[in-house]
Write an enzyme that holds these catalytic residues in place. Structure first.
Site, PDB file in Angstrom:
ATOM      1  N   ALA A  65      71.863   5.797   5.103  1.00  0.00           N
ATOM      2  CA  ALA A  65      71.242   6.990   5.666  1.00  0.00           C
ATOM      3  C   ALA A  65      72.319   7.755   6.425  1.00  0.00           C
ATOM      4  CB  ALA A  65      70.106   6.592   6.599  1.00  0.00           C
ATOM      5  N   GLY A 108      70.764   2.314   3.769  1.00  0.00           N
ATOM      6  CA  GLY A 108      69.800   3.017   2.934  1.00  0.00           C
ATOM      7  C   GLY A 108      70.247   3.105   1.473  1.00  0.00           C
ATOM      8  N   GLU A 111      69.125  -0.041   0.013  1.00  0.00           N
ATOM      9  CA  GLU A 111      67.661   0.011  -0.020  1.00  0.00           C
ATOM     10  C   GLU A 111      67.160   0.924  -1.142  1.00  0.00           C
ATOM     11  OE1 GLU A 111      67.826   0.993   4.185  1.00  0.00           O
ATOM     12  OE2 GLU A 111      66.505  -0.687   4.639  1.00  0.00           O
ATOM     13  N   GLU A 131      73.275  -2.029   9.256  1.00  0.00           N
ATOM     14  CA  GLU A 131      72.637  -1.289  10.358  1.00  0.00           C
ATOM     15  C   GLU A 131      72.846  -1.964  11.708  1.00  0.00           C
ATOM     16  OE1 GLU A 131      71.223  -1.985   7.419  1.00  0.00           O
ATOM     17  OE2 GLU A 131      70.123  -0.241   6.667  1.00  0.00           O
TER      18      GLU A 131
HETATM   19  C1  HXC Z   1      77.082   9.864   7.415  1.00  0.00           C
HETATM   20  C2  HXC Z   1      78.946   8.971   6.404  1.00  0.00           C
HETATM   21  C3  HXC Z   1      78.263   7.754   6.158  1.00  0.00           C
HETATM   22  C4  HXC Z   1      76.900   7.664   6.582  1.00  0.00           C
HETATM   23  C5  HXC Z   1      80.256   7.552   5.393  1.00  0.00           C
HETATM   24  N1  HXC Z   1      80.183   8.789   5.905  1.00  0.00           N
HETATM   25  N2  HXC Z   1      79.112   6.895   5.540  1.00  0.00           N
HETATM   26  N3  HXC Z   1      78.357  10.004   7.012  1.00  0.00           N
HETATM   27  N4  HXC Z   1      76.367   8.750   7.210  1.00  0.00           N
HETATM   28  N5  HXC Z   1      76.139   6.590   6.373  1.00  0.00           N
HETATM   29  C6  HXC Z   1      81.228   9.813   5.984  1.00  0.00           C
HETATM   30  C7  HXC Z   1      82.304   9.470   7.008  1.00  0.00           C
HETATM   31  O1  HXC Z   1      81.890   9.826   8.288  1.00  0.00           O
HETATM   32  C8  HXC Z   1      83.465  10.285   6.500  1.00  0.00           C
HETATM   33  O2  HXC Z   1      83.261  11.637   6.886  1.00  0.00           O
HETATM   34  C9  HXC Z   1      83.302  10.226   4.982  1.00  0.00           C
HETATM   35  O3  HXC Z   1      81.935   9.882   4.744  1.00  0.00           O
HETATM   36  C10 HXC Z   1      84.190   9.183   4.348  1.00  0.00           C
HETATM   37  O4  HXC Z   1      83.947   7.950   4.990  1.00  0.00           O
HETATM   38  P1  HXC Z   1      85.116   7.020   5.582  1.00  0.00           P
HETATM   39  O5  HXC Z   1      84.509   6.154   6.588  1.00  0.00           O
HETATM   40  O6  HXC Z   1      86.282   7.872   6.002  1.00  0.00           O
HETATM   41  O7  HXC Z   1      85.545   6.223   4.283  1.00  0.00           O
HETATM   42  P2  HXC Z   1      86.161   4.745   4.215  1.00  0.00           P
HETATM   43  O8  HXC Z   1      87.175   4.549   5.286  1.00  0.00           O
HETATM   44  O9  HXC Z   1      86.568   4.560   2.794  1.00  0.00           O
HETATM   45  O10 HXC Z   1      84.933   3.751   4.542  1.00  0.00           O
HETATM   46  C11 HXC Z   1      83.819   3.688   3.693  1.00  0.00           C
HETATM   47  C12 HXC Z   1      82.661   2.970   4.389  1.00  0.00           C
HETATM   48  C13 HXC Z   1      82.375   3.637   5.744  1.00  0.00           C
HETATM   49  C14 HXC Z   1      83.019   1.479   4.608  1.00  0.00           C
HETATM   50  C15 HXC Z   1      81.462   3.037   3.455  1.00  0.00           C
HETATM   51  O11 HXC Z   1      82.216   5.030   5.529  1.00  0.00           O
HETATM   52  C16 HXC Z   1      81.144   3.161   6.431  1.00  0.00           C
HETATM   53  O12 HXC Z   1      81.129   2.071   7.001  1.00  0.00           O
HETATM   54  N6  HXC Z   1      80.070   3.985   6.404  1.00  0.00           N
HETATM   55  C17 HXC Z   1      78.844   3.690   7.119  1.00  0.00           C
HETATM   56  C18 HXC Z   1      78.087   2.593   6.437  1.00  0.00           C
HETATM   57  C19 HXC Z   1      76.810   2.288   7.188  1.00  0.00           C
HETATM   58  O13 HXC Z   1      76.835   1.880   8.348  1.00  0.00           O
HETATM   59  N7  HXC Z   1      75.699   2.496   6.539  1.00  0.00           N
HETATM   60  C20 HXC Z   1      74.361   2.265   7.133  1.00  0.00           C
HETATM   61  C21 HXC Z   1      73.901   3.547   7.717  1.00  0.00           C
HETATM   62  S1  HXC Z   1      72.387   3.315   8.610  1.00  0.00           S
HETATM   63  P3  HXC Z   1      84.408  12.473   7.658  1.00  0.00           P
HETATM   64  O14 HXC Z   1      83.738  13.763   7.974  1.00  0.00           O
HETATM   65  O15 HXC Z   1      84.805  11.673   8.837  1.00  0.00           O
HETATM   66  O16 HXC Z   1      85.496  12.583   6.633  1.00  0.00           O
HETATM   67  C22 HXC Z   1      71.228   3.243   7.420  1.00  0.00           C
HETATM   68  C23 HXC Z   1      69.832   3.049   7.921  1.00  0.00           C
HETATM   69  C24 HXC Z   1      68.881   2.968   6.777  1.00  0.00           C
HETATM   70  O17 HXC Z   1      71.479   3.337   6.278  1.00  0.00           O
HETATM   71  C25 HXC Z   1      67.503   2.905   7.237  1.00  0.00           C
HETATM   72  C26 HXC Z   1      66.993   4.194   7.676  1.00  0.00           C
HETATM   73  C27 HXC Z   1      65.696   4.083   8.329  1.00  0.00           C
END
Ligand code: HXC
Length: 257
Positions: A65, A108, A111, A131
Site C-alpha cells: 500500500a 498490500g 495481499e 507492515e
Molecule cells: C509508497 C513506495 C513504496 C510504498 C516503494 N516506494 N515502496 N512508495 N509506498 N509501499 C517508493 C520509494 O519511496 C521510492 O520513491 C521508490 O518507490 C523506489 O523505492 P526504493 O526504496 O528507492 O527502492 P529499493 O531501494 O530498490 O527498495 C525496494 C523496496 C523498498 C525493498 C521494495 O522500496 C521498500 O521496502 N518498500 C516498502 C515496502 C513495504 O513496507 N511495504 C508494505 C507497505 S504497508 P522515491 O520517491 O524515494 O524515489 C502495506 C499495508 C497493506 O502494504 C495493508 C493496508 C491496509
C-alpha cells in the site's frame, strides 16, 4: 477506456492488466484500486474475455500500500472511511485472474497477489508482509489469506519478523503454484490463462466459485456446495459437448452455455 495507474490489453480471450506506477514500485493507492475494479469488472461483463493476468514490472509486482498516502491518516479517518475495505471487491471478481509476480510483492502487493486465483512467480520474486517494520500489521487480508495459504508457523514468521521469502520458498510452502525463469513469466502466465479460456466459461466460473468456497465454510457444507454445482453442470450444453467429444475422440467445441 483509459486508466491512470494501470495498462489494460487483451490477447484473444485473455485480459492483461499491468500495474503502472513505476516511480512508486506500483504502490497501491485509491486510484489503483479504482482502476483495477473498473478494468476487471469490465472483463467480467465482456463475453469475449474468459480469464485474465495481473502483473507488475520486472522489479516489482507491487511494493505494498502507498505508505506516503497512508502516513498522515488517523484512526477516526481510517475507521469512518473503512479504509482498504474496497479491496474486498477485488476478491469478488468472478472470472479467473492469474497473478504473474516478478520482483517485490510486499505488504498490500502480496495481499493483492493472494486475492488472485493463483500465483505464478518469476524466479526473482520476493514475497513479504513487512507492515510490522512500519509499526502496523497487514490490513488487506495478509494475516488471514497468508495463514490459509502457508499455515500458522510460516505466516507468523512472515508477519512478525517482516522478512521476505524468495520464489523457491514460496513454491515450497504453497503460496505460489509455479516458479518459472523471470524471462518466461509473462509467456507462462498468458499460456495458462489461454488454456483456461479454451474451456467452458460457466464451468470455469463454477469451479473457481467452488474452490473459493473452501476458504469460507466447513468441509461438509463445502462438499454439499460442490455437489450442487456439479449436478447443475449437467444442465450445460458444454457438459454434453465435452463428454461427447471425449467419447468421439475429437476436440471439444465449447459454447459457453
Ligand atoms: C509508497 C513506495 C513504496 C510504498 C516503494 N516506494 N515502496 N512508495 N509506498 N509501499 C517508493 C520509494 O519511496 C521510492 O520513491 C521508490 O518507490 C523506489 O523505492 P526504493 O526504496 O528507492 O527502492 P529499493 O531501494 O530498490 O527498495 C525496494 C523496496 C523498498 C525493498 C521494495 O522500496 C521498500 O521496502 N518498500 C516498502 C515496502 C513495504 O513496507 N511495504 C508494505 C507497505 S504497508 P522515491 O520517491 O524515494 O524515489 C502495506 C499495508 C497493506 O502494504 C495493508 C493496508 C491496509
Amino acid at each position: 477506456m483509459s486508466y491512470e495507474t494501470i495498462l489494460v490489453e487483451t490477447r484473444g480471450k485473455v485480459g492483461l492488466v499491468t500495474l503502472n506506477r513505476p516511480k512508486a514500485l506500483n504502490a497501491l493507492n485509491a486510484q489503483v484500486l479504482a482502476d483495477l475494479l473498473a478494468a476487471f469488472r469490465a472483463f467480467d461483463a465482456d463475453p469475449a474475455i474468459a480469464a485474465s493476468v495481473l502483473t507488475g514490472s520486472e522489479k516489482a509486482f507491487a511494493a505494498g500500500a502507498d505508505i506516503k498516502e497512508m502516513q498522515s491518516r488517523d484512526y477516526v479517518d481510517m475507521y469512518v472511511a473503512d479504509a482498504f475495505a474496497g479491496w474486498d471487491d477485488f476478491a469478488r471478481i468472478r472470472k479467473p485472474i492469474i497473478a504473474a509476480v516478478a520482483g517485490y510483492a510486499l505488504g498490500g502487493g502480496c495481499e493483492l497477489a493472494m486475492m488472485c486465483d493463483f500465483i505464478i512467480a518469476g524466479d526473482n520474486a520476493k514475497f513479504g508482509q513487512p507492515e510490522i517494520t512500519l509499526g502496523v500489521m497487514p490490513g488487506m487480508g495478509g494475516s488471514q489469506r497468508l495463514t490459509r495459504f502457508v499455515g500458522k508457523s510460516k505466516a507468523m514468521d512472515m508477519v512478525l519478523t517482516g522478512r521476505m521469502m524468495d520464489a523457491a520458498e514460496a513454491e515450497r510452502c504453497g503460496l505460489v503454484s509455479r516458479v518459472v525463469p523471470a524471462d518466461d513469466l509473462m509467456a507462462e502466465a498468458l499460456t495458462a490463462a489461454s488454456r483456461i479460456a479454451e474451456f467452458s466459461l460457466p464451468a470455469v466460473m463454477m469451479a473457481k466459485e467452488a474452490v473459493d468456497r473452501a476458504y469460507e465454510t466447513t468441509l461438509s457444507e463445502g462438499l454439499r456446495f460442490e455437489r450442487r454445482l456439479f449436478h447443475s453442470m449437467f444442465a450445460l450444453e458444454d457438459q454434453k459437448e465435452g463428454m461427447a467429444a471425449f467419447v468421439e475422440k475429437r476436440p471439444a467445441r465449447f459454447l459457453d452455455r
